[in-house]
Scaffold this active site. Structure first.
Site, PDB file in Angstrom:
ATOM      1  N   THR A  86       0.818  -1.221   0.000  1.00 35.86           N
ATOM      2  CA  THR A  86       0.000   0.000   0.000  1.00 35.86           C
ATOM      3  C   THR A  86       0.842   1.258   0.000  1.00 35.86           C
ATOM      4  OG1 THR A  86      -1.830  -1.089   1.088  1.00 35.86           O
ATOM      5  CG2 THR A  86      -1.700   1.276   1.375  1.00 35.86           C
ATOM      6  N   ASP A 121       1.423  -6.414  -4.557  1.00 38.57           N
ATOM      7  CA  ASP A 121       0.649  -6.495  -3.328  1.00 38.57           C
ATOM      8  C   ASP A 121       1.244  -7.659  -2.534  1.00 38.57           C
ATOM      9  OD1 ASP A 121      -2.523  -5.712  -2.410  1.00 38.57           O
ATOM     10  OD2 ASP A 121      -1.622  -7.513  -1.538  1.00 38.57           O
ATOM     11  N   SER A 122       1.403  -7.484  -1.249  1.00 37.41           N
ATOM     12  CA  SER A 122       2.110  -8.529  -0.494  1.00 37.41           C
ATOM     13  C   SER A 122       1.311  -9.824  -0.394  1.00 37.41           C
ATOM     14  CB  SER A 122       2.518  -8.035   0.896  1.00 37.41           C
ATOM     15  OG  SER A 122       1.429  -8.006   1.773  1.00 37.41           O
ATOM     16  N   THR A 128       1.726  -4.629   4.065  1.00 35.62           N
ATOM     17  CA  THR A 128       1.613  -5.003   5.475  1.00 35.62           C
ATOM     18  C   THR A 128       0.984  -6.390   5.663  1.00 35.62           C
ATOM     19  OG1 THR A 128      -0.567  -3.960   5.681  1.00 35.62           O
ATOM     20  CG2 THR A 128       1.356  -2.611   6.214  1.00 35.62           C
ATOM     21  N   ASP A 129       0.222  -6.843   4.663  1.00 38.28           N
ATOM     22  CA  ASP A 129      -0.585  -8.057   4.888  1.00 38.28           C
ATOM     23  C   ASP A 129       0.262  -9.294   5.179  1.00 38.28           C
ATOM     24  OD1 ASP A 129      -2.824  -6.532   4.582  1.00 38.28           O
ATOM     25  OD2 ASP A 129      -3.228  -7.148   2.518  1.00 38.28           O
ATOM     26  N   LYS A 175       0.773  -8.720  12.387  1.00 42.86           N
ATOM     27  CA  LYS A 175      -0.202  -7.686  12.011  1.00 42.86           C
ATOM     28  C   LYS A 175      -1.493  -7.980  12.765  1.00 42.86           C
ATOM     29  CE  LYS A 175      -2.521  -5.272   8.268  1.00 42.86           C
ATOM     30  NZ  LYS A 175      -2.857  -5.155   6.844  1.00 42.86           N
ATOM     31  N   TYR A 209      -2.897 -30.299  30.353  1.00 46.79           N
ATOM     32  CA  TYR A 209      -4.227 -30.912  30.427  1.00 46.79           C
ATOM     33  C   TYR A 209      -4.233 -32.363  29.964  1.00 46.79           C
ATOM     34  CZ  TYR A 209      -6.107 -26.305  31.361  1.00 46.79           C
ATOM     35  OH  TYR A 209      -6.376 -25.098  31.927  1.00 46.79           O
TER      36      TYR A 209
HETATM   37  N1  ASP Z   1      -2.774  -5.291   0.434  1.00 50.05           N
HETATM   38  C1  ASP Z   1      -1.639  -4.481   0.869  1.00 50.05           C
HETATM   39  C2  ASP Z   1      -0.397  -5.342   0.851  1.00 50.05           C
HETATM   40  O1  ASP Z   1      -0.167  -6.084   1.764  1.00 50.05           O
HETATM   41  C3  ASP Z   1      -1.908  -3.962   2.242  1.00 50.05           C
HETATM   42  C4  ASP Z   1      -0.843  -3.047   2.787  1.00 50.05           C
HETATM   43  O2  ASP Z   1       0.255  -2.902   2.302  1.00 50.05           O
HETATM   44  O3  ASP Z   1      -1.137  -2.413   3.845  1.00 50.05           O
HETATM   45  O4  ASP Z   1       0.328  -5.284  -0.111  1.00 50.05           O
END
Ligand code: ASP
Length: 328
Positions: A12, A51-52, A83-84, A154, A273
């Site tokens: 982004t 785009d990531s 960021t993804d 994230k 457990y």
């Molecule tokens: N869809 C974008 C990516 O990960 C989102 C971002 O960068 O915030 O490339």
């Protein structure tokens, strides 16, 4: 300012509006030109414009090689990235570039850097400041927070403080043009570059009522290692739908199974457990307090080295790059 290289991969931060929605379009130099300061000394490399969501193991290898080629030519690297999947890339780079003598600081943005109120310009400036101040290692700098790359997750889709450091102190904060150190991570010393990975790894998040048959199908999908997100400390069904038996079948086929938790914070453990004790006896590998992103990328990296179950277990339960708190 030390000598910093900026590598862009898209995300982004570099997005521009298109007919079909936001898509990465700005180069590294164009990103720098949006900043108020003079960054003409920063060297730029446009590696991808993606785009990531499309960043995969092939791109991790290309990024790691690009960063390695910077060693000896600059004092630090800033990597802009969507960021993804940034936490996955940061975790994998932490293993591939273990002991790197220069800082690698990943950053990105929730809004395109060219937008008037974007967080992208501040994030990029802060990452450049962090790369100028840190020594070695892989980090994420987002908002004002600096964290170890293999501990970042994230946690927010749109807020500006999108990343958190999980089960690990923040390394620093960056504000007013300065980095303030909060914690000095203990990182490996010798540089050990290794991009050999086995990406045939699956992540299974259990849900109440899930059929163990799903686990049985994994070998037919050419899966060589599995991370299972169990309930709480790592519980799973043992009545009606017996996940424990399905895990035994996987391990008997030589497929390591790593147990992690659906909880974001604190460690998983099969020891507490009755429902999960048999997992310990089966030899399930505990992910301890690793993030799911770190557990997955580490398993890929470890399986790129060995398929020997004992060695996989030993390496998975050993702290390699700060990703795991080893219990005494
Ligand atoms: N869809 C974008 C990516 O990960 C989102 C971002 O960068 O915030 O490339």
């Amino acid at each position: 300012m030390k000598k910093i290289n900026l590598i862009s991969t898209g995300g982004t931060i570099a997005c521009v509006p298109t007919e079909n929605g936001l898509a990465p379009g700005l180069t590294a130099r164009e990103l720098l030109d949006l900043l108020p300061g003079d960054y003409s000394e920063v060297s730029c490399l446009d590696l991808f414009s993606m785009d990531s969501s499309n960043i995969q193991p092939e791109e991790w290898v290309t990024i790691a090689e690009a960063v390695r080629s910077c060693i000896g030519k600059c004092d630090g690297v800033v990597l802009t990235h969507g960021t993804d999947t940034m936490a996955y890339t940061a975790s994998m780079l932490s293993f591939m570039l273990a002991g790197i003598p220069i800082p690698v600081v990943l950053t990105g943005a929730q809004f395109p850097a060219a937008y008037p109120d974007s967080d992208g310009r501040r994030n990029l400036e802060n990452a450049l400041i962090a790369a100028n101040s840190l020594t070695g290692g892989v980090y994420i700098c987002f908002g004002n927070s600096l964290m170890l790359g293999c501990r970042a997750v994230k946690t927010r889709t749109t807020s500006l403080n999108a990343f958190e450091s999980i089960n690990y102190p923040y390394v620093g904060t960056v504000s007013d043009g300065r980095m303030f150190t909060l914690y000095n991570p203990v990182l490996p010393s010798g540089f050990n570059f290794s991009t050999d990975i086995d990406a045939n790894v699956a992540l299974i998040k259990l849900i109440p009522g899930m059929s163990p048959h799903m686990l049985d199908l994994l070998p037919d999908c050419d899966i060589h290692g599995v991370v299972v997100e169990g309930f709480g400390l790592g519980g799973m069904h043992s009545i009606r739908r017996n996940h424990l038996e399905a895990i035994r079948r996987l391990m008997e086929k030589g497929i390591p199974v790593v147990l992690t938790s659906q909880c974001l914070y604190e460690q998983s453990s099969p020891d507490i457990y009755e429902v999960s004790r048999p997992l310990r006896d089966l030899g399930i590998i505990s992910a301890g307090d690793m993030t799911t992103e770190a557990a997955i990328t580490k398993l890929m990296w470890v399986l790129g080295r060995t398929k020997n179950m004992q060695v996989v277990r030993m390496l998975m339960q050993k702290n390699l790059v700060g990703e795991l708190t080893e219990l005494g």
